[in-house]
Design a protein around this motif. Structure first.
Motif, PDB file in Angstrom:
ATOM      1  N   ASP B   1      21.580  -6.281  -5.601  1.00  0.00           N
ATOM      2  CA  ASP B   1      20.282  -6.031  -5.005  1.00  0.00           C
ATOM      3  C   ASP B   1      19.181  -6.252  -6.034  1.00  0.00           C
ATOM      4  N   ALA B   2      18.027  -6.701  -5.545  1.00  0.00           N
ATOM      5  CA  ALA B   2      16.944  -7.018  -6.452  1.00  0.00           C
ATOM      6  C   ALA B   2      16.402  -5.744  -7.073  1.00  0.00           C
ATOM      7  N   LYS B   3      16.137  -5.812  -8.380  1.00  0.00           N
ATOM      8  CA  LYS B   3      15.624  -4.642  -9.078  1.00  0.00           C
ATOM      9  C   LYS B   3      14.110  -4.648  -8.974  1.00  0.00           C
ATOM     10  N   THR B   4      13.508  -3.465  -8.937  1.00  0.00           N
ATOM     11  CA  THR B   4      12.058  -3.359  -8.899  1.00  0.00           C
ATOM     12  C   THR B   4      11.573  -2.622 -10.126  1.00  0.00           C
ATOM     13  N   THR B   5      10.350  -2.928 -10.545  1.00  0.00           N
ATOM     14  CA  THR B   5       9.718  -2.278 -11.692  1.00  0.00           C
ATOM     15  C   THR B   5       8.363  -1.763 -11.260  1.00  0.00           C
ATOM     16  N   GLN B   6       8.129  -0.467 -11.536  1.00  0.00           N
ATOM     17  CA  GLN B   6       6.867   0.156 -11.163  1.00  0.00           C
ATOM     18  C   GLN B   6       6.327   0.951 -12.352  1.00  0.00           C
ATOM     19  N   PRO B   7       5.023   1.115 -12.428  1.00  0.00           N
ATOM     20  CA  PRO B   7       4.493   2.000 -13.481  1.00  0.00           C
ATOM     21  C   PRO B   7       4.959   3.427 -13.235  1.00  0.00           C
ATOM     22  N   GLY B  15     -10.816   9.533  -2.255  1.00  0.00           N
ATOM     23  CA  GLY B  15     -11.730   8.689  -1.506  1.00  0.00           C
ATOM     24  C   GLY B  15     -11.721   7.232  -1.924  1.00  0.00           C
ATOM     25  N   ARG B  16     -11.149   6.950  -3.092  1.00  0.00           N
ATOM     26  CA  ARG B  16     -11.066   5.563  -3.551  1.00  0.00           C
ATOM     27  C   ARG B  16      -9.745   4.958  -3.099  1.00  0.00           C
ATOM     28  N   ALA B  17      -9.666   3.638  -3.196  1.00  0.00           N
ATOM     29  CA  ALA B  17      -8.418   2.957  -2.852  1.00  0.00           C
ATOM     30  C   ALA B  17      -7.410   3.123  -3.991  1.00  0.00           C
ATOM     31  N   ALA B  18      -6.170   3.408  -3.615  1.00  0.00           N
ATOM     32  CA  ALA B  18      -5.087   3.463  -4.597  1.00  0.00           C
ATOM     33  C   ALA B  18      -4.272   2.190  -4.466  1.00  0.00           C
ATOM     34  N   ASN B  19      -4.135   1.473  -5.575  1.00  0.00           N
ATOM     35  CA  ASN B  19      -3.387   0.222  -5.582  1.00  0.00           C
ATOM     36  C   ASN B  19      -2.145   0.394  -6.448  1.00  0.00           C
ATOM     37  N   LEU B  20      -0.988   0.394  -5.826  1.00  0.00           N
ATOM     38  CA  LEU B  20       0.249   0.630  -6.557  1.00  0.00           C
ATOM     39  C   LEU B  20       1.032  -0.675  -6.658  1.00  0.00           C
ATOM     40  N   PRO B  21       1.243  -1.165  -7.894  1.00  0.00           N
ATOM     41  CA  PRO B  21       1.937  -2.439  -8.072  1.00  0.00           C
ATOM     42  C   PRO B  21       3.446  -2.275  -8.159  1.00  0.00           C
ATOM     43  N   CYS B  22       4.133  -3.374  -7.854  1.00  0.00           N
ATOM     44  CA  CYS B  22       5.596  -3.398  -7.961  1.00  0.00           C
ATOM     45  C   CYS B  22       6.029  -4.829  -8.279  1.00  0.00           C
ATOM     46  N   ASN B  23       6.892  -4.964  -9.260  1.00  0.00           N
ATOM     47  CA  ASN B  23       7.487  -6.269  -9.576  1.00  0.00           C
ATOM     48  C   ASN B  23       8.908  -6.333  -9.048  1.00  0.00           C
ATOM     49  N   HIS B  24       9.240  -7.441  -8.407  1.00  0.00           N
ATOM     50  CA  HIS B  24      10.609  -7.660  -7.889  1.00  0.00           C
ATOM     51  C   HIS B  24      10.922  -9.141  -8.046  1.00  0.00           C
ATOM     52  N   SER B  25      10.986  -9.564  -9.290  1.00  0.00           N
ATOM     53  CA  SER B  25      11.060 -10.992  -9.600  1.00  0.00           C
ATOM     54  C   SER B  25      12.372 -11.635  -9.166  1.00  0.00           C
ATOM     55  N   THR B  26      13.420 -10.838  -8.944  1.00  0.00           N
ATOM     56  CA  THR B  26      14.718 -11.436  -8.565  1.00  0.00           C
ATOM     57  C   THR B  26      14.959 -11.377  -7.054  1.00  0.00           C
ATOM     58  N   ILE B  27      13.928 -11.091  -6.294  1.00  0.00           N
ATOM     59  CA  ILE B  27      14.082 -10.974  -4.848  1.00  0.00           C
ATOM     60  C   ILE B  27      14.498 -12.321  -4.253  1.00  0.00           C
ATOM     61  N   GLU B  66       2.453 -14.849  -3.089  1.00  0.00           N
ATOM     62  CA  GLU B  66       3.030 -16.031  -2.433  1.00  0.00           C
ATOM     63  C   GLU B  66       4.439 -16.334  -2.945  1.00  0.00           C
ATOM     64  N   ASP B  67       4.677 -16.110  -4.225  1.00  0.00           N
ATOM     65  CA  ASP B  67       6.010 -16.358  -4.770  1.00  0.00           C
ATOM     66  C   ASP B  67       6.962 -15.182  -4.521  1.00  0.00           C
ATOM     67  N   ARG B  68       6.450 -14.138  -3.911  1.00  0.00           N
ATOM     68  CA  ARG B  68       7.217 -12.939  -3.514  1.00  0.00           C
ATOM     69  C   ARG B  68       7.780 -12.166  -4.701  1.00  0.00           C
ATOM     70  N   LYS B  69       7.308 -12.436  -5.887  1.00  0.00           N
ATOM     71  CA  LYS B  69       7.863 -11.747  -7.044  1.00  0.00           C
ATOM     72  C   LYS B  69       7.181 -10.416  -7.317  1.00  0.00           C
ATOM     73  N   SER B  70       6.115 -10.139  -6.626  1.00  0.00           N
ATOM     74  CA  SER B  70       5.477  -8.839  -6.796  1.00  0.00           C
ATOM     75  C   SER B  70       4.731  -8.462  -5.521  1.00  0.00           C
ATOM     76  N   SER B  71       4.394  -7.191  -5.429  1.00  0.00           N
ATOM     77  CA  SER B  71       3.648  -6.711  -4.266  1.00  0.00           C
ATOM     78  C   SER B  71       2.773  -5.537  -4.697  1.00  0.00           C
ATOM     79  N   THR B  72       1.813  -5.211  -3.843  1.00  0.00           N
ATOM     80  CA  THR B  72       0.922  -4.089  -4.099  1.00  0.00           C
ATOM     81  C   THR B  72       0.790  -3.276  -2.820  1.00  0.00           C
ATOM     82  N   LEU B  73       1.004  -1.997  -2.951  1.00  0.00           N
ATOM     83  CA  LEU B  73       0.753  -1.077  -1.844  1.00  0.00           C
ATOM     84  C   LEU B  73      -0.661  -0.545  -1.994  1.00  0.00           C
ATOM     85  N   ILE B  74      -1.428  -0.600  -0.925  1.00  0.00           N
ATOM     86  CA  ILE B  74      -2.811  -0.131  -0.975  1.00  0.00           C
ATOM     87  C   ILE B  74      -2.999   1.017   0.002  1.00  0.00           C
TER      88      ILE B  74
END
Lengths: 113, 112
Positions: B1-7, B15-27, B66-74
């Protein structure tokens, strides 16, 4: 409310004893999962059932066993309990056993003394 | 299974937007990205999932590169109740089984 019901909410027992944790999945969900969460290990996948059949096993000890019944509820049996088995045990269910979201219950907190 | 990396942790003002990143380069091409959160010892809560396209629901938005190697939850307008550990997961699916492997996630603290 996720719709997944776990009983009991709390359980305190002694080492060497056996306990049974129960899970009722959301209505219509066919797959049930069990997870263990202890302070130092995070959420660990134990086992998955789909429509009564075991589908996947994770880090489940031989002292632990589970089953899913025809009415789709599931039970997790923990025997010869040790202090290290103290943890939160979560049940989750999903519609199918594949890429569908899991919905978790609020867990059973097991304390082994 | 693809590994993920998060801070490990992030802070966000209420009240501000929270942007949480995630790397999943082997997806791989047919693997989804799922986000769950756990609020202080409650059961994990499903938030959102996606394959390629950006997704939005009543809780959050998911942006996948676009390359699907990372994503951000907002989380568009974070509240104190959004303080939780957020998990980015690429589930293993195969041979009739389906497994979510939870890592350590990102502990989000929403600050008044």
């Amino acid at each position: 409310d996720s719709g997944v019901t776990q009983t009991p909410k709390h359980l305190i027992t002694a080492t060497g004893q056996r306990v049974t944790l129960r899970c009722s999945p959301r209505s219509g969900d066919l797959s049930v999962y069990w997870y263990q969460q202890s302070l130092d290990q995070g959420l660990q996948f134990l086992i998955q059932y789909y429509n009564g059949e075991e589908r996947a096993k994770g880090n489940i000890l031989e002292r632990f066993s589970a089953q899913q019944f025809p009415d789709l509820h599931s039970e997790l049996n923990l025997s010869s309990l040790e202090l290290g088995d103290s943890a939160l045990y979560f049940c989750a269910s999903s519609v199918r056993g594949d890429n569908s979201p899991l919905h978790f219950g609020n867990g059973t907190r097991l304390t082994v003394t | 299974d693809a590994k993920t990396t998060q801070p490990t942790s992030m802070d966000c003002a209420e009240g501000r937007a929270a942007n949480l990143p995630c790397n999943h380069s082997t997806i791989s091409g047919n693997e989804y990205v799922y986000w769950y959160r756990q609020i202080h010892s409650q059961g994990p809560q499903y938030i959102i999932h996606g394959l390629k396209n950006n997704e939005t629901n009543e809780m959050a938005s998911l942006i996948i590169t676009e390359d699907r190697k990372s994503s951000t939850l907002i989380l568009p307008h974070a509240t104190l109740r959004d303080t939780a550990v957020y998990y980015c997961i690429v589930p293993y699916s195969g041979a009739g089984s389906y497994q979510l492997t939870f890592g350590k996630g990102t502990k989000l603290s929403v600050i008044p």
